[in-house]
Enzyme design. Structure first.
Site, PDB file in Angstrom:
ATOM      1  N   ASP A  58       0.853  -1.200   0.000  1.00  0.00           N
ATOM      2  CA  ASP A  58       0.000   0.000   0.000  1.00  0.00           C
ATOM      3  C   ASP A  58       0.882   1.240   0.000  1.00  0.00           C
ATOM      4  O   ASP A  58       1.626   1.498   0.952  1.00  0.00           O
ATOM      5  CB  ASP A  58      -0.880  -0.014   1.267  1.00  0.00           C
ATOM      6  CG  ASP A  58      -1.590   1.330   1.475  1.00  0.00           C
ATOM      7  OD1 ASP A  58      -1.910   1.651   2.644  1.00  0.00           O
ATOM      8  OD2 ASP A  58      -1.799   2.061   0.484  1.00  0.00           O
TER       9      ASP A  58
ATOM     10  N   ASN B  55      -0.246   4.497  -0.389  1.00  0.00           N
ATOM     11  CA  ASN B  55      -0.853   5.779   0.029  1.00  0.00           C
ATOM     12  C   ASN B  55      -1.546   5.699   1.388  1.00  0.00           C
ATOM     13  O   ASN B  55      -2.338   6.580   1.730  1.00  0.00           O
ATOM     14  CB  ASN B  55      -1.835   6.265  -1.048  1.00  0.00           C
ATOM     15  CG  ASN B  55      -3.011   5.303  -1.197  1.00  0.00           C
ATOM     16  OD1 ASN B  55      -3.016   4.206  -0.610  1.00  0.00           O
ATOM     17  ND2 ASN B  55      -3.998   5.693  -1.959  1.00  0.00           N
TER      18      ASN B  55
ATOM     19  N   ASP C 158      -3.952   3.958   2.705  1.00  0.00           N
ATOM     20  CA  ASP C 158      -5.384   3.702   2.931  1.00  0.00           C
ATOM     21  C   ASP C 158      -5.628   2.254   3.354  1.00  0.00           C
ATOM     22  O   ASP C 158      -6.769   1.830   3.466  1.00  0.00           O
ATOM     23  CB  ASP C 158      -6.213   4.054   1.682  1.00  0.00           C
ATOM     24  CG  ASP C 158      -5.873   3.140   0.501  1.00  0.00           C
ATOM     25  OD1 ASP C 158      -6.495   3.311  -0.567  1.00  0.00           O
ATOM     26  OD2 ASP C 158      -4.994   2.252   0.639  1.00  0.00           O
TER      27      ASP C 158
ATOM     28  N   ASP D 126      -1.914  -1.253  -3.821  1.00  0.00           N
ATOM     29  CA  ASP D 126      -2.289  -0.505  -5.024  1.00  0.00           C
ATOM     30  C   ASP D 126      -1.191  -0.593  -6.105  1.00  0.00           C
ATOM     31  O   ASP D 126      -0.119  -1.154  -5.858  1.00  0.00           O
ATOM     32  CB  ASP D 126      -2.558   0.962  -4.660  1.00  0.00           C
ATOM     33  CG  ASP D 126      -1.482   1.521  -3.729  1.00  0.00           C
ATOM     34  OD1 ASP D 126      -1.826   1.995  -2.630  1.00  0.00           O
ATOM     35  OD2 ASP D 126      -0.301   1.406  -4.086  1.00  0.00           O
TER      36      ASP D 126
ATOM     37  N   ASP E 178      -5.462 -10.371 -15.554  1.00  0.00           N
ATOM     38  CA  ASP E 178      -6.421 -11.424 -15.214  1.00  0.00           C
ATOM     39  C   ASP E 178      -7.726 -11.121 -15.958  1.00  0.00           C
ATOM     40  O   ASP E 178      -8.361 -10.091 -15.711  1.00  0.00           O
ATOM     41  CB  ASP E 178      -6.662 -11.408 -13.693  1.00  0.00           C
ATOM     42  CG  ASP E 178      -7.133 -12.758 -13.179  1.00  0.00           C
ATOM     43  OD1 ASP E 178      -6.636 -13.196 -12.120  1.00  0.00           O
ATOM     44  OD2 ASP E 178      -7.991 -13.369 -13.851  1.00  0.00           O
TER      45      ASP E 178
ATOM     46  N   ASP F 167      -9.955 -16.369 -16.139  1.00  0.00           N
ATOM     47  CA  ASP F 167     -10.697 -16.836 -14.977  1.00  0.00           C
ATOM     48  C   ASP F 167     -11.806 -17.815 -15.371  1.00  0.00           C
ATOM     49  O   ASP F 167     -12.660 -17.475 -16.202  1.00  0.00           O
ATOM     50  CB  ASP F 167     -11.325 -15.599 -14.313  1.00  0.00           C
ATOM     51  CG  ASP F 167     -11.887 -15.902 -12.946  1.00  0.00           C
ATOM     52  OD1 ASP F 167     -11.123 -16.322 -12.074  1.00  0.00           O
ATOM     53  OD2 ASP F 167     -13.104 -15.753 -12.774  1.00  0.00           O
TER      54      ASP F 167
ATOM     55  N   GLU G 240      -7.671 -20.778 -16.385  1.00  0.00           N
ATOM     56  CA  GLU G 240      -7.981 -21.426 -15.111  1.00  0.00           C
ATOM     57  C   GLU G 240      -9.140 -22.367 -15.376  1.00  0.00           C
ATOM     58  O   GLU G 240     -10.214 -21.913 -15.801  1.00  0.00           O
ATOM     59  CB  GLU G 240      -8.369 -20.409 -14.044  1.00  0.00           C
ATOM     60  CG  GLU G 240      -8.575 -21.085 -12.693  1.00  0.00           C
ATOM     61  CD  GLU G 240      -9.573 -20.386 -11.805  1.00  0.00           C
ATOM     62  OE1 GLU G 240     -10.414 -19.640 -12.323  1.00  0.00           O
ATOM     63  OE2 GLU G 240      -9.507 -20.580 -10.584  1.00  0.00           O
TER      64      GLU G 240
ATOM     65  N   HIS H  23      -4.241 -17.299  -4.920  1.00  0.00           N
ATOM     66  CA  HIS H  23      -5.059 -16.451  -4.042  1.00  0.00           C
ATOM     67  C   HIS H  23      -6.338 -17.148  -3.575  1.00  0.00           C
ATOM     68  O   HIS H  23      -7.096 -16.592  -2.776  1.00  0.00           O
ATOM     69  CB  HIS H  23      -5.410 -15.156  -4.777  1.00  0.00           C
ATOM     70  CG  HIS H  23      -6.263 -15.412  -5.966  1.00  0.00           C
ATOM     71  ND1 HIS H  23      -5.816 -16.082  -7.099  1.00  0.00           N
ATOM     72  CD2 HIS H  23      -7.563 -15.162  -6.190  1.00  0.00           C
ATOM     73  CE1 HIS H  23      -6.802 -16.196  -7.953  1.00  0.00           C
ATOM     74  NE2 HIS H  23      -7.868 -15.654  -7.438  1.00  0.00           N
ATOM     75  N   ASP H  24      -6.608 -18.342  -4.126  1.00  0.00           N
ATOM     76  CA  ASP H  24      -7.822 -19.089  -3.756  1.00  0.00           C
ATOM     77  C   ASP H  24      -7.528 -20.258  -2.826  1.00  0.00           C
ATOM     78  O   ASP H  24      -8.466 -20.984  -2.462  1.00  0.00           O
ATOM     79  CB  ASP H  24      -8.468 -19.703  -5.017  1.00  0.00           C
ATOM     80  CG  ASP H  24      -9.120 -18.680  -5.903  1.00  0.00           C
ATOM     81  OD1 ASP H  24      -9.197 -18.920  -7.116  1.00  0.00           O
ATOM     82  OD2 ASP H  24      -9.541 -17.624  -5.374  1.00  0.00           O
TER      83      ASP H  24
HETATM   84  O1  TEU Z   1     -11.844 -19.138  -9.088  1.00  0.00           O
HETATM   85  C1  TEU Z   1     -12.650 -20.141  -9.691  1.00  0.00           C
HETATM   86  C2  TEU Z   1     -12.632 -21.327  -8.875  1.00  0.00           C
HETATM   87  O2  TEU Z   1     -12.293 -22.403  -9.282  1.00  0.00           O
HETATM   88  C3  TEU Z   1     -13.061 -21.095  -7.499  1.00  0.00           C
HETATM   89  O3  TEU Z   1     -14.399 -21.577  -7.421  1.00  0.00           O
HETATM   90  C4  TEU Z   1     -12.182 -21.834  -6.592  1.00  0.00           C
HETATM   91  O4  TEU Z   1     -12.277 -23.220  -6.898  1.00  0.00           O
HETATM   92  C5  TEU Z   1     -12.693 -21.556  -5.237  1.00  0.00           C
HETATM   93  O5  TEU Z   1     -12.568 -20.176  -5.078  1.00  0.00           O
HETATM   94  C6  TEU Z   1     -11.875 -22.308  -4.235  1.00  0.00           C
HETATM   95  O6  TEU Z   1     -12.588 -22.310  -3.065  1.00  0.00           O
HETATM   96  C7  TEU Z   1     -11.789 -17.959  -9.876  1.00  0.00           C
HETATM   97  C8  TEU Z   1     -10.946 -16.949  -9.125  1.00  0.00           C
HETATM   98  O7  TEU Z   1      -9.624 -17.463  -8.983  1.00  0.00           O
HETATM   99  C9  TEU Z   1     -11.595 -16.730  -7.782  1.00  0.00           C
HETATM  100  O8  TEU Z   1     -10.805 -15.863  -6.973  1.00  0.00           O
HETATM  101  C10 TEU Z   1     -12.955 -16.101  -8.029  1.00  0.00           C
HETATM  102  O9  TEU Z   1     -13.630 -15.982  -6.783  1.00  0.00           O
HETATM  103  C11 TEU Z   1     -13.805 -16.973  -8.973  1.00  0.00           C
HETATM  104  O10 TEU Z   1     -13.094 -17.457 -10.096  1.00  0.00           O
HETATM  105  C12 TEU Z   1     -14.939 -16.136  -9.532  1.00  0.00           C
HETATM  106  O11 TEU Z   1     -14.388 -15.159 -10.392  1.00  0.00           O
HETATM  107 CA    CA Z   2      -3.472   2.040  -1.136  1.00  0.00          CA
END
Ligand code: TEU
Ligand code: CA
Length: 559
Positions: free
Chosen positions: A21, A23, A25, A29, A98, A199, A256, A329-330
Site C-alpha cells: 500500500d 498511500n 489507505d 495498489d 487477469d 478466470d 484457469e 489467491h484461492d
Molecule cells: O476461481 C474459480 C474457482 O475455481 C473457485 O471456485 C475456486 O475453486 C474456489 O474459489 C476455491 O474455493 C476464480 C478466481 O480465482 C476466484 O478468486 C474467483 O472468486 C472466482 O473465479 C470467480 O471469479
Molecule cells: Ca493504497
C-alpha cells in the site's frame, strides 16, 4: 518441441490488494507494486500476473468487474497502470492481466441495461430464464453458496450466477457479447499487455437446455458442473477468441480450468489447436478435499500426488504444456497445506519449491511463497473478508446451527483468506505493508517471516527460490527435459529423472518429517553424481546409491 519465452519463464502472481500500500489507505495498489518492482526483479521472475485491477465494487475482490477498461479506484488510475507497465517492461519483465469474462459485476453498465427490460438490446448479454414451477429454473448451485439463480422482480425473471449474486454470468452464446470481449482484449494488448490469465474460462459454454443436475454423490464441484464445465461450445469459443485476438500476438495465455482432465487439456493447449498456451488444472488441488465440498477435507495421499503429477507430466509431454503451481489467491498457503509450517517450515518450503520448479512446465510463484508465508488463524469470523468464507459461515453456523469451532477449523484449513493476508515486507507495524489500517489483518508471524529478514539470511527460502529461478535460465533440461517417475510405489520418496540429450538429472524429495532411505533403481547407472541444488546444503551426499534423506530433504543431482 518448439522453444518459446513463456515456456522458459517463471511467473509471479500478485494479489494487488495485499501486496503493498503506497498511500496509507490500508489497501495495496498499483503504485505500491511499482515501488516494489526491484524486489521482484532481484528475485529473478520474468512475468508478473496481476489479479484483477479493473473497476469493481469488490464483492469478490475484483473478480466482479464493473468496467473492463478502467482501473479500480482502490488501486489507483489508468495513468498509474501505464507507469507500472512501463516500469515492468523497462526491467525486462512482462505483465499478464487477469481476464474475468465468464461473468461481470451486476454494476457493469451492460447488466444494468440487460436487467432494465426484457426487450433491451443487451438483455441477452446475460443468462435470463423465467421461473419453472414457480421456482428457480434449475437446481444448480453457486460456488459461493445457495442457488446459482437470482430472482429479479423488475422483469420477473431469474439470472444465472455461478459465483456471487453480484457476478451474473455473461451469455457467450451471444456473438455481440463475444465481439465486445474481443475488443476489450485487443484494447489491453494494444496497451502493451503481454498475456492473460483467464478466470474459469472453461465455464463459458453452458448446455443451453440448462437441465437439472443429477445430485451425484462424490461430486467435486457444485451441482450443475457437468452442464457448464468444458461445455459443448467451449473449444469453438476459444478458437474464435484465438482467431480474433490471440493469433495476432506472441503472448502468454493460461486458462484457469477447474474440473479439467489431461485429455481435455490436450485439446485446450495443443499447438495445432489454436486455443491457449497452458491451463491451471485442479486435480492435485483436490487431493485433500472430501467429496461433499471444499470445507470437508481429508489427509492427502502421497502416492495419489505422485500418480496425478506424473499423469499430467507424461500426458502433456510433447502435446501441450503444464502450469506448475502449489498455491494461489484461492488456496491455503502451500507450506501449511503440503509441507510443515511448524518446525520444518524452511526445509519443507524449499523441498516443495524444488518439486514445483523441477517438473516440466511453467512455474507460478504466488506472492509470499518465496518467504514461506503460512496460513493464518483469526480468532473471530469478523476478521475474515472473503465472500466465500462469509457466505459459508452464514449458511452453516448462523442458519443451520453447525458447530462454530468446527466451521472455524474448516476456514483455517481451506479458507481463501489464508493466501490474502498482507505481504510481509519487514518487522515494522503491519509488516511494512501499510502505514494505515490494513483491509485485512496481518499474520502475527510477520516479525519472523518477512522479506527484509529473508534478504539478510543467506539460507532463507527467498535465496533458495532465487537459485531455482537462476538454474532455469542456465539449464535447458529444466524446461525442455523429459520426466520419468522412479520408485512409483514407494510411499516415502518422490524421485524422478529429467533427461535432455545426454544430460540426466535425478530429483529426490522427502515429503515427510522423518528421515527416509532408499536405493536407486537398478536401471539408473552413473559414474559421477554432481550435486546441483538441495535444501540441506551442509550435507552434500557423494555416493547416492543409498540415499538417506533428512526430514523434507530435497536433492537434485546431475548424473
Ligand atoms: O476461481 C474459480 C474457482 O475455481 C473457485 O471456485 C475456486 O475453486 C474456489 O474459489 C476455491 O474455493 C476464480 C478466481 O480465482 C476466484 O478468486 C474467483 O472468486 C472466482 O473465479 C470467480 O471469479
Ligand atoms: Ca493504497
Amino acid at each position: 518441441m518448439e522453444k518459446t519465452w513463456w515456456k522458459e519463464s517463471v511467473v509471479y502472481q500478485i494479489y494487488p490488494r495485499s501486496f503493498y500500500d503506497s498511500n496509507g489507505d490500508g489497501i495495496g495498489d498499483l503504485r505500491g507494486i511499482y515501488e516494489k518492482l526491484d524486489y521482484l526483479k532481484d528475485l529473478g521472475v520474468d512475468v508478473l500476473w496481476l489479479s484483477p485491477v479493473y473497476q469493481s465494487p469488490n464483492d469478490d475482490n475484483g473478480y466482479d468487474v464493473s468496467d473492463y477498461q478502467a482501473i479500480m479506484q482502490d488501486f489507483g488510475t489508468m495513468a498509474d497502470w501505464d507507469v507500472l507497465a512501463k516500469g515492468i517492461h523497462d526491467r525486462g519483465m512482462k505483465i499478464v492481466m487477469d481476464l474475468v469474462v465468464n461473468h461481470s459485476s451486476d454494476e457493469h453498465k451492460w447488466f444494468i441495461e440487460s436487467a432494465s427490460s426484457k426487450d433491451n438490446p443487451k438483455r441477452d448479454y446475460y443468462i435470463w430464464r423465467s421461473a419453472k414451477n414457480g421456482r428457480e429454473p434449475n437446481n444448480w448451485e453457486s460456488f459461493f453458496g445457495g442457488s446459482a439463480w437470482q430472482y429479479d422482480l423488475k422483469t420477473d425473471a431469474y439470472y444465472l450466477h455461478l459465483f456471487s449474486k453480484k457476478q451474473p454470468d455473461l451469455n457467450w452464446e451471444n456473438p455481440a457479447l463475444r465481439k465486445e470481449i474481443y475488443a476489450i482484449m485487443n484494447w489491453w494488448l494494444a496497451k502493451g499487455v503481454d498475456g492473460f490469465r483467464m478466470d474459469v474460462i472453461n465455464f463459458l459454454s453452458k448446455v443451453q437446455s440448462l437441465p437439472d443436475a443429477s445430485t451425484v454423490a462424490g461430486r467435486t464441484y457444485q451441482a450443475g458442473g457437468q452442464f457448464f464445465i468444458n461445455g459443448p461450445r467451449i473449444h469453438e469459443f476459444l478458437q474464435e477468441m484465438h482467431a480474433n485476438v490471440l493469433t495476432n500476438y506472441d503472448i502468454l495465455t493460461v486458462g484457469e480450468m477447474p474440473g479439467t482432465s489431461v485429455e481435455d487439456a490436450i485439446l485446450y493447449t495443443g499447438q495445432d489447436r489454436h486455443e491457449l498456451n497452458m491451463i491451471f488444472q485442479f486435480e492435485h488441488m483436490d487431493l485433500d478435499r472430501a467429496d461433499e465440498d471444499k470445507w470437508h477435507s481429508k489427509p492427502w495421499n502421497f502416492l495419489e500426488l505422485k500418480r496425478i503429477i506424473s499423469k499430467w507430466q507424461i500426458g502433456l509431454a510433447g502435446r501441450g504444456w503444464n502450469s506448475l503451481y502449489l498455491n494461489n489467491h484461492d488456496t491455503p498457503r502451500m507450506v501449511s497445506r503440503f509441507g510443515n509450517d511448524k518446525i520444518y517450515r524452511v526445509e519443507s518450503a524449499k523441498m516443495l519449491a524444488t518439486f514445483n520448479h523441477m517438473l516440466q512446465g511453467t512455474p507460478y510463484i504466488y506472492q509470499g511463497e518465496e518467504l514461506g508465508m503460512t496460513n493464518v488463524k483469526f480468532s473471530s469470523i469478523e476478521d475474515y473478508r472473503d465472500i466465500e468464507i462469509l457466505n459459508m459461515y452464514q449458511e452453516k453456523v448462523i442458519e443451520c446451527g453447525e458447530d462454530k469451532e468446527a466451521v472455524m477449523e474448516a476456514i483455517y484449513r481451506s479458507g481463501r483468506d489464508n493466501a490474502r493476508t498482507p505481504f510481509q515486507w519487514n518487522q515494522e507495524e503491519n509488516a511494512g505493508f501499510t502505514k494505515g489500517k490494513p483491509w485485512i489483518g496481518v499474520n502475527s508471524n510477520y516479525k519472523e517471516i518477512n522479506a527484509e529478514a529473508a534478504k539478510r539470511d543467506e539460507n532463507s527460502i527467498y535465496y533458495y527460490y532465487k537459485q531455482l529461478i537462476e538454474l532455469r535460465k542456465t539449464h535447458e533440461i529444466i524446461v525442455y527435459g523429459s520426466y520419468r517417475l522412479l520408485l512409483e510405489n514407494d510411499g516415502k520418496i518422490y524421485a524422478f529423472m529429467r533427461e535432455f540429450g545426454k544430460t540426466r538429472w535425478l530429483v529426490v524429495l522427502n515429503f515427510f518429517a522423518h528421515a527416509v532411505t532408499f536405493h536407486l533403481p537398478e536401471d539408473i547407472s552413473y559414474t559421477k553424481a554432481e550435486f546441483v541444488i538441495g535444501n540441506y546444503k551442509d550435507d552434500i551426499q557423494e555416493n547416492i546409491d543409498r540415499i538417506c534423506l533428512k526430514p523434507y530433504e530435497a536433492c537434485v543431482y546431475n548424473l
